[in-house]
Design an enzyme around this catalytic site. Structure first.
Site, mmCIF file in Angstrom:
data_model
loop_
_atom_site.group_PDB
_atom_site.id
_atom_site.type_symbol
_atom_site.label_atom_id
_atom_site.label_comp_id
_atom_site.label_asym_id
_atom_site.label_seq_id
_atom_site.Cartn_x
_atom_site.Cartn_y
_atom_site.Cartn_z
ATOM 1 N N SER A 154 -6.576 0.545 6.627
ATOM 2 C CA SER A 154 -6.311 0.561 6.108
ATOM 3 C C SER A 154 -5.077 1.586 5.138
ATOM 4 O O SER A 154 -4.100 1.331 4.253
ATOM 5 C CB SER A 154 -7.002 0.329 4.797
ATOM 6 N N HIS A 197 -8.557 -5.834 11.697
ATOM 7 C CA HIS A 197 -10.438 -6.144 11.305
ATOM 8 C C HIS A 197 -10.350 -7.691 11.924
ATOM 9 O O HIS A 197 -11.105 -8.288 12.247
ATOM 10 C CB HIS A 197 -9.921 -6.271 9.769
#
Ligand code: AMP
Length: 287
Positions: free
Chosen positions: A190, A34
């Site tokens: 994640s 990210h």
């Protein structure tokens, strides 16, 4: 200092004074993948907006939605740290506390992506990409950005969002960003946080399979390539899919294909991981 906005009114007020916004939509639980998108935006825009919102409409499994890691405090710390290196740029976080800050009240219109969404993850997760398109559509409107940054980790998502933006004449440019891996080659995700150390080793079977197919593809022996794919799938039942497609349109590849997508979805316990490699025709280079 990071600016944190939680309502669409605050966001509208902030963006009203800006002309050059780069936007990074995320579901939080941030990692280096990210952050690489945020850095790319920093390099091209004076103002970067990152959204952190776990979008309920893209989950077709209630447990997956419930278990999705929500780590806002830690996410903000990571962003603060990164921002120190780019302190001359503005960084704003949009972290709505409620879906009503993203979707209009009584929202009842779906965006239905076409053919691209019938393949790969779209085939196995019905409705998923419709949910993705709906949230991205609303977020793009709210953000009013020049460019929005999407990771090639979710290659199919990138293609579908790009097509939606073209088809609906939206004004934001969709910018693809390189997939970030850990030192062993595991694609950062994640979902990796839900894996034990042993499971992280099993998870490498996915990239190893993609690499083996890449090596075969580079020999231009399609028969051997398909045979190897079948062998991997018959020997390892953890794959949900493993496919080689034309990277431009997700159709079957042929002699004319310029860029190949090798993509897989792989279960480690109950955790579903995805990964891919895009390869340019006739070269050992990743596209
Ligand atoms: P997510 O929070 O998982 O919805 O991801 C938000 C954005 O980050 C998407 O555009 C993803 O493709 C991107 N992203 C997630 N993981 C990676 C990674 N390992 N490398 C590059 N981009 C990533």
């Amino acid at each position: 200092m990071l600016k944190i906005l939680t309502t669409k009114i605050e966001l509208q007020e902030w963006k009203a004074k800006k002309t050059d916004i780069g936007f990074v939509p995320t579901m939080g639980n941030l990692h280096q993948g990210h952050l690489s998108l945020v850095e790319k935006s920093f390099r091209h825009h004076q103002n970067t907006l990152i959204s952190i919102f776990v979008n309920p409409t893209q989950f077709n499994n209630a447990d997956d939605l419930k278990n999705y890691p929500r780590t806002l405090t830690q996410d903000l710390e990571l962003l603060e740290l990164l921002h120190k290196t780019y302190s001359h740029k503005e960084l704003v976080v949009f972290a709505p506390l409620d879906a009503s800050e993203v979707y209009p009240t009584n929202f009842d219109t779906q965006i239905l992506p076409g053919k691209l969404a019938t393949k790969l993850c779209g085939f196995y997760r019905p409705g998923h990409f419709s949910g993705v398109c709906s949230v991205v559509y609303h977020l793009l409107h709210l953000a009013g950005a020049k460019s929005a940054y999407f990771g090639k980790k979710d290659y199919q998502q990138y293609l579908i969002v790009k097509k939606m933006v073209e088809d609906l004449s939206l004004k934001t440019e969709i910018v693809p960003c390189e997939l970030v891996r850990d030192e062993k080659g595991l694609a950062l995700s994640s979902r990796n946080n839900r894996l034990s150390e042993d499971q992280k080793i099993s998870a490498l079977n996915l990239i190893h399979a993609l690499k083996a197919l890449e090596a075969k593809l580079l020999t231009d022996d399609y028969l051997a390539l398909e045979t190897l794919k079948k062998k991997i799938l018959s020997e390892d039942k953890q794959f949900e899919y493993l496919e080689i497609l034309d990277a431009s349109n997700l159709e079957a590849y042929d002699q004319e294909t310029q860029n190949y997508l090798i993509a897989g979805a792989y279960f480690v316990g109950s955790v579903r991981l995805i990964d891919n490699i895009v390869i340019k025709r006739g070269t050992a280079q990743h596209a």
